[in-house]
Design a protein around this motif. Structure first.
Motif, PDB file in Angstrom:
ATOM      1  N   VAL A  68      57.625  55.170  33.678  1.00 53.43           N
ATOM      2  CA  VAL A  68      58.696  54.947  32.712  1.00 53.43           C
ATOM      3  C   VAL A  68      58.092  54.969  31.320  1.00 53.43           C
ATOM      4  O   VAL A  68      57.089  54.298  31.055  1.00 53.43           O
ATOM      5  N   ILE A  69      58.693  55.763  30.440  1.00 56.11           N
ATOM      6  CA  ILE A  69      58.258  55.845  29.054  1.00 56.11           C
ATOM      7  C   ILE A  69      59.432  55.396  28.196  1.00 56.11           C
ATOM      8  O   ILE A  69      60.493  56.015  28.213  1.00 56.11           O
ATOM      9  N   GLU A  70      59.240  54.309  27.474  1.00 59.61           N
ATOM     10  CA  GLU A  70      60.299  53.736  26.645  1.00 59.61           C
ATOM     11  C   GLU A  70      59.913  53.906  25.178  1.00 59.61           C
ATOM     12  O   GLU A  70      58.801  53.560  24.776  1.00 59.61           O
ATOM     13  N   TYR A  71      60.847  54.435  24.388  1.00 63.13           N
ATOM     14  CA  TYR A  71      60.605  54.728  22.983  1.00 63.13           C
ATOM     15  C   TYR A  71      61.374  53.744  22.100  1.00 63.13           C
ATOM     16  O   TYR A  71      62.538  53.449  22.371  1.00 63.13           O
ATOM     17  N   PHE A  72      60.733  53.286  21.041  1.00 64.40           N
ATOM     18  CA  PHE A  72      61.388  52.443  20.039  1.00 64.40           C
ATOM     19  C   PHE A  72      61.037  52.989  18.657  1.00 64.40           C
ATOM     20  O   PHE A  72      59.925  53.466  18.447  1.00 64.40           O
ATOM     21  N   ASN A  73      61.964  52.877  17.730  1.00 63.44           N
ATOM     22  CA  ASN A  73      61.628  53.122  16.335  1.00 63.44           C
ATOM     23  C   ASN A  73      60.946  51.869  15.809  1.00 63.44           C
ATOM     24  O   ASN A  73      61.345  50.744  16.145  1.00 63.44           O
ATOM     25  N   ILE A  74      59.925  52.050  15.004  1.00 66.79           N
ATOM     26  CA  ILE A  74      59.203  50.910  14.437  1.00 66.79           C
ATOM     27  C   ILE A  74      60.170  49.983  13.693  1.00 66.79           C
ATOM     28  O   ILE A  74      60.024  48.772  13.724  1.00 66.79           O
ATOM     29  N   ASN A  75      61.197  50.554  13.058  1.00 69.78           N
ATOM     30  CA  ASN A  75      62.131  49.723  12.296  1.00 69.78           C
ATOM     31  C   ASN A  75      63.006  48.832  13.180  1.00 69.78           C
ATOM     32  O   ASN A  75      63.741  47.990  12.679  1.00 69.78           O
ATOM     33  N   LYS A  76      62.949  48.991  14.504  1.00 69.42           N
ATOM     34  CA  LYS A  76      63.679  48.119  15.430  1.00 69.42           C
ATOM     35  C   LYS A  76      62.893  46.841  15.743  1.00 69.42           C
ATOM     36  O   LYS A  76      63.390  45.953  16.428  1.00 69.42           O
ATOM     37  N   ILE A  77      61.675  46.760  15.244  1.00 65.26           N
ATOM     38  CA  ILE A  77      60.867  45.555  15.406  1.00 65.26           C
ATOM     39  C   ILE A  77      61.222  44.639  14.238  1.00 65.26           C
ATOM     40  O   ILE A  77      61.009  44.989  13.079  1.00 65.26           O
ATOM     41  N   LYS A  78      61.805  43.480  14.552  1.00 63.60           N
ATOM     42  CA  LYS A  78      62.294  42.620  13.477  1.00 63.60           C
ATOM     43  C   LYS A  78      61.213  41.708  12.907  1.00 63.60           C
ATOM     44  O   LYS A  78      61.265  41.344  11.748  1.00 63.60           O
ATOM     45  N   SER A  79      60.227  41.347  13.721  1.00 59.64           N
ATOM     46  CA  SER A  79      59.131  40.537  13.191  1.00 59.64           C
ATOM     47  C   SER A  79      57.894  40.683  14.064  1.00 59.64           C
ATOM     48  O   SER A  79      57.977  41.084  15.228  1.00 59.64           O
ATOM     49  N   VAL A  80      56.765  40.351  13.472  1.00 53.57           N
ATOM     50  CA  VAL A  80      55.468  40.451  14.138  1.00 53.57           C
ATOM     51  C   VAL A  80      54.709  39.156  13.863  1.00 53.57           C
ATOM     52  O   VAL A  80      54.664  38.703  12.714  1.00 53.57           O
ATOM     53  N   THR A  81      54.120  38.580  14.894  1.00 51.46           N
ATOM     54  CA  THR A  81      53.275  37.397  14.726  1.00 51.46           C
ATOM     55  C   THR A  81      51.863  37.771  15.143  1.00 51.46           C
ATOM     56  O   THR A  81      51.649  38.290  16.236  1.00 51.46           O
ATOM     57  N   TYR A  82      50.913  37.508  14.253  1.00 53.47           N
ATOM     58  CA  TYR A  82      49.506  37.827  14.501  1.00 53.47           C
ATOM     59  C   TYR A  82      48.713  36.523  14.489  1.00 53.47           C
ATOM     60  O   TYR A  82      48.835  35.722  13.560  1.00 53.47           O
TER      61      TYR A  82
END
Length: 147
Positions: free
Chosen positions: A79-93
């Motif tokens: 399974v290959i699932e594609y997302f646009n980067i702009n669909k990521i609402k936040s990132v925690t590092y």
């Protein structure tokens, strides 16, 4: 130094006759190579690489601002699932102060998609951990400058 897609792909291809798992992963990389041009890969993260009892998952960030997740569904389908980067609402590092702990990056999506966590200690073995630390840091820098 980031984790190299071609290096991992070649490892599984060259060892494909060793056992069923290695053969399955060689097939997985072959199918991914039919869809993703290696020259378009900015970052590659093979979650659960060399981790027993876990199924390998592949994550990619491409030059065209796509985030891709690849996994094997029930040993029968890739399974290959594609997302646009702009669909990521936040990132925690999260990173250690002393470099002796794990690095962690968590992606939260706008849609009802389960969050994705990359963790250098849990996602590979001791021999590869330092490479995973580096790629998680690189991906964090990418989101810091491109999000």
């Amino acid at each position: 130094m980031n984790v190299d897609f071609k290096e991992i792909k070649d490892y599984f291809y060259n060892n494909r006759y060793r056992d069923n798992t290695t053969r399955k992963y060689a097939g997985m990389f072959e199918k991914v190579s039919q869809i993703i041009d290696e020259n378009d890969i900015l970052y590659f993260y093979p979650k659960y690489l060399f981790v027993d009892e876990q199924i390998l998952q592949l994550y990619f960030i491409l030059k065209n601002n796509k985030f891709i997740k690849v996994w094997i569904n029930g040993d029968k389908h890739i399974v290959i699932e594609y997302f646009n980067i702009n669909k990521i609402k936040s990132v925690t590092y999260e990173c250690p102060l002393d470099d002796y702990s794990n690095y962690r990056l968590t992606l939260f999506f706008e849609e009802k998609v389960e969050e994705i966590t990359l963790n250098s200690k849990e996602d590979t073995n001791e021999h590869w951990k330092y490479k995973f630390d580096e790629v998680i840091c690189s991906i964090a820098k990418y989101f810091c400058t491109n999000k």
